[in-house]
Design a protein around this motif. Structure first.
Motif, PDB file in Angstrom:
ATOM      1  N   ASP B 125      -1.674  -5.372 -43.029  1.00 30.20           N
ATOM      2  CA  ASP B 125      -1.202  -6.092 -44.221  1.00 30.20           C
ATOM      3  C   ASP B 125      -0.783  -5.121 -45.325  1.00 30.20           C
ATOM      4  O   ASP B 125      -0.087  -5.499 -46.257  1.00 30.20           O
ATOM      5  N   PHE B 148       7.472 -17.117 -46.356  1.00 31.60           N
ATOM      6  CA  PHE B 148       6.874 -17.015 -45.017  1.00 31.60           C
ATOM      7  C   PHE B 148       6.487 -15.579 -44.704  1.00 31.60           C
ATOM      8  O   PHE B 148       5.371 -15.296 -44.263  1.00 31.60           O
ATOM      9  N   GLU B 151       3.461 -14.619 -46.636  1.00 30.37           N
ATOM     10  CA  GLU B 151       2.234 -15.239 -46.120  1.00 30.37           C
ATOM     11  C   GLU B 151       1.756 -14.542 -44.852  1.00 30.37           C
ATOM     12  O   GLU B 151       0.559 -14.443 -44.605  1.00 30.37           O
ATOM     13  N   LEU B 152       2.714 -14.054 -44.059  1.00 30.49           N
ATOM     14  CA  LEU B 152       2.327 -13.324 -42.851  1.00 30.49           C
ATOM     15  C   LEU B 152       1.570 -12.056 -43.189  1.00 30.49           C
ATOM     16  O   LEU B 152       0.844 -11.516 -42.365  1.00 30.49           O
ATOM     17  N   LYS B 153       1.806 -11.553 -44.413  1.00 27.96           N
ATOM     18  CA  LYS B 153       1.094 -10.350 -44.841  1.00 27.96           C
ATOM     19  C   LYS B 153      -0.123 -10.703 -45.683  1.00 27.96           C
ATOM     20  O   LYS B 153      -0.698  -9.854 -46.357  1.00 27.96           O
TER      21      LYS B 153
END
Lengths: 438, 370
Positions: B125, B148, B151-153
């Motif tokens: 992250d 998106f 949020e993935l991180k």
């Protein structure tokens, strides 16, 4: 976990928001209406066509049979056939005149009543609407009734008594006997069974290919690499399958809910309207269509849970296979070819829907509902048709669970490697090599 | 060719104080934002920073069915450095980067980021990644794509929205006239899509930014903007590692480099060290007119000249081991050369690269995957 939810949410929202989804979801119930209610309405459509009373009755009986026939026809629109009373020798002349009238379309047809009619053997009808079953049925009924009434009158029974004596309207109430016990007529459950099977087939095919396209999109636009630099490919795959599965459940839910609503509210309303529009003569057919709706199998909670379980397992199985295929190709056109083996599994299942529906107790049906690839379509259909032995359901569920685990294992490995491979499509041997990469 | 365009940056790694970043020229069209920061003054004891590694790769090997992409590679990237991963196409750069990001697993060796295994939760992250082949979801709205990616991180939705708004404004993707955030990605021009991709890479404020061939496909304006961004990231104490096969970019931007070929490390170290190690071995020579045969014989004498690179206006000669520049000069004059220039120069990264990798390395490495 938050990342998985982000992926699920993206897959779900991006699809639910599309015009295609909205249209398909709304059109589903319309299709349902077309597939189920309309045939029922057609079956019950015994109302004679317009102008079927516009005929000439050539009465050569010497009795008042013609007048009685007209009375028995009792057209609600008030139209009455014309009657020509003639001597038996004048039939040929009257017929040629009537033929002319039919030819120049001022008449629909003509009916000839003679002594053979009085003796209860035959009457002759010539006209444009001889292939319209309800018209002919109505005419036959009227002549039979008239002849019967005349005979009764000869026996000295009064006209009012005749009316009440000949008014018979028997409705056959059918009950299907199965190992579960007594059930209502099979027509309704057969419709529901086929509907369940086709709905499952369509949804599995549709959403399996949605997963396929989604994987290809991420691969060809190269978004996949960014995403799997943040989450493990297994998470991406899981999120994708769950998210798209959510879309499928949403659509299926809307379809089923609106179909049930149509079945409960709109269809009886249609029948009622039809009944009031028709005369008492068609009461029988109205009752028949009402009976079909009444015989829709009652879905117990257990059956609904079982159906849902089969759908979920089937969806996971097929979407995993489609995802694996999607990760090995470079374009959608390539995918169509590569996905053929997977599509074949579904199509083979679909081909057997009808044989299994016709003989849900057969060995073929048992086997097809226990093979993992056809089970998600066949078993729910059989379960809504007959009471399937519990052990068969258990074996089917167990087999499908195993198949799902295998499909997940297989596709996760293929997917992880395939997602980053561009260029030549892998051979079967290369795919086996991919499976061995840890 | 400029040799050390930003001596300050090089000195920073070597442990001297870090000057404020060079003045930005004001370009209106594409201007990568300068995030708020106070110039980082690296203390004199910055040796300790050197010992704190952003990336530590040890003995990593990656084999594919047909070839070995990376062979026993070890490299260390200090925190706060701009690090170049150089090599010809197919040398193993992309494979190395993908292993750092845990996109592919190494067959052997270990990788740690900020002292933790790169597979540990949350470590990735802190990394921002711009892949060589760029792409976004074409049918999604720009703002949704960015949210998106954030949020993935692990950036929460509300926080992501604030950051997206700021970045969009800075990147002039949101102006009073037009908000591109509500447009679908495929409605954007290529240049704008690249900006969106950069935002996606940096949105979660990563401590380590990995750029794979970031300059490929960029127009000069965006390329310059990217360079500025790299400098700014460094100034904020971030670590940047990028791969390239364009030596000029590496030479200008990098504190340290690693040259790999055929999946193996050829050399690595601070750019100034690398150059110093090769200094004094390179001579630039220019003649009045074409050199005669005697002069050419001298140039082709392997006892004197190890390698020769014709730069058109001058020749860059690599002295053979044991030979001295004086000896070479004497020989040339004896041969009757009419010299216009004879100068001992610091070699460019380009010539070091060519010397170390050579034509064979470039060709042998052509296998498709970086």
């Amino acid at each position: 976990m938050g990342k998985l939810i982000a992926i699920i949410r993206r897959e779900y929202l991006e699809r639910v928001r599309t015009k295609w989804f909205v249209i398909a979801t709304l059109l589903g119930p319309v299709m349902f209406l077309a597939l189920t209610v309309l045939p029922v309405l057609f079956v019950s459509r015994t109302k004679a066509s317009l102008g079927s009373s516009n005929i000439e009755i050539i009465d050569a009986t010497g009795a008042t049979l013609g007048a009685r026939v007209i009375e028995a026809m009792h057209d609600s629109s008030g139209a009455k056939p014309q009657i020509s009373i003639i001597a038996p020798s004048g039939i040929a002349a009257a017929e040629s005149l009537a033929t002319k009238a039919v030819m120049d379309e001022s008449r629909q047809g003509y009916l000839i009543l003679d002594s053979t009619t009085l003796s209860g053997r035959k009457a002759r009808y010539t006209g444009r609407n001889t292939s319209t079953v309800p018209d002919m049925r109505r005419l036959t009924d009227a002549v039979e009734k008239a002849v019967l009434a005349m005979r009764l009158e000869h026996e000295g029974i009064s006209a009012s008594r005749i009316d009440s004596l000949t008014k018979v309207d028997i409705r056959l109430e059918k009950t299907q006997l199965s190992s579960k016990g007594r059930e209502k007529s099979g027509v309704g459950s057969a419709i529901v069974g086929l509907l369940v099977a086709f709905l499952l087939y369509i949804v599995l095919l549709l959403y399996g290919q949605t997963v396929l396209r989604s994987v290809i999109e991420e691969k060809t636009t190269r978004v996949a690499e960014v995403v799997i630099s943040s989450v493990r490919p297994e998470i991406l795959l899981a999120g994708k399958i769950i998210g798209i599965g959510g879309v499928a459940v949403t659509q299926l839910g809307v379809w089923v809910a609106s179909s049930v609503w149509i079945g409960m509210n709109v269809a009886p309303m249609l029948i009622k309207r039809q009944a009031s529009a028709m005369g008492a003569a068609s009461a029988d057919s109205t009752a028949r269509s009402a009976e079909i709706f009444a015989s829709m199998p009652s879905f117990s909670i257990g059956l609904i849970v079982a159906l849902l379980l089969f759908f979920v397992l089937g969806y996971v199985f097929y979407s995993c296979l489609y995802a694996a295929v999607g990760s090995t190709v470079n374009s959608e056109s390539e995918a169509q070819q590569a996905a053929t083996p997977v599509a074949m599994l579904l199509i083979v299942s679909a081909i057997f829907i009808q044989p299994v529906a016709l003989a849900p107790q057969s060995t073929l049906a048992s086997v097809m509902s226990m093979l993992p690839f056809s089970a998600p379509i066949m078993m729910p259909m059989r379960m809504s048709l007959i009471s399937v032995p519990a052990w068969e359901v258990a074996v089917s569920l167990f087999g499908m669970t195993l198949a799902c685990v295998a499909a997940i294992w297989f596709s996760a490995r293929i997917y992880r490697v395939g997602l980053l491979m561009y260029g030549k499509r892998p051979t079967i041997r290369e795919l086996f090599k991919w499976l061995r990469y840890s | 060719m400029p040799l050390t365009s930003r001596p300050g940056i090089l000195n920073a790694v070597m442990g001297t104080s870090y000057p404020p970043p060079p003045k930005q020229s004001q370009r209106q069209d594409v201007h990568f934002p300068r995030p708020d920061y106070t110039p980082v003054v690296v203390p004199l004891s910055s040796i300790s920073i050197m010992s704190e590694l952003a990336i530590d790769i040890r003995g990593v090997t990656k084999r594919y069915a047909e070839h070995v992409a990376v062979r026993g590679l070890s490299l260390q990237v200090p925190r706060g450095a701009v690090y170049g991963l150089l090599g010809p196409n197919g040398a193993g750069k992309t494979s190395t980067i993908r292993m750092i990001l845990d996109i592919i697993a190494p067959d052997e060796g270990s990788i740690t980021l900020f002292g933790k295994r790169h597979t540990d939760t949350g470590v990735l992250d802190r990394v921002g990644y711009l892949p060589e082949e760029r792409g976004l979801y074409k049918k999604m709205k720009v703002r949704d794509v960015l949210k998106f990616l954030a949020e993935l991180k692990g950036v929460p939705g509300a926080e992501a929205e604030t950051r997206i708004a700021t970045w969009m404004e800075r990147m002039s993707l949101r102006t009073p006239e037009k908000d591109w955030g509500d447009s679908k990605v495929d409605e954007l021009s290529r240049g704008m899509q690249q900006k969106v991709q950069f935002i996606g890479t940096l949105l979660h404020d990563p401590d380590l930014v990995i750029l794979d061939e970031p300059f490929s496909g960029l127009d000069p304006i965006n390329a310059q903007a990217l360079k500025d961004t790299v400098v700014e990231l460094k100034a904020r104490g971030k670590t940047v590692i990028f791969s390239t096969h364009i030596m000029e970019n590496a030479e200008k931007l990098c504190d340290a480099v690693c040259i790999i070929a055929n999946g193996q490390k050829v050399l690595d170290g601070a750019v100034s060290d690398v150059k110093a190690a090769h200094a004094g071995r390179t001579v630039a020579v220019a003649f009045d007119g074409a050199p005669n045969t005697a002069v050419e014989a001298v140039l082709r004498n392997p006892a004197l000249v190890a390698a020769m690179d014709d730069q058109n206006r001058f020749l860059e000669l690599e002295l053979a081991a044991g030979a001295s520049s004086g000896e070479l000069l004497q020989q040339l004059i004896t041969a009757g050369a009419s010299l216009q220039r004879f100068e001992r120069v610091q070699p460019s990264l380009h010539s070091i690269f060519l010397e170390k990798v050579g034509a064979t390395g470039v060709e042998a490495g052509m296998s498709g995957h970086g």
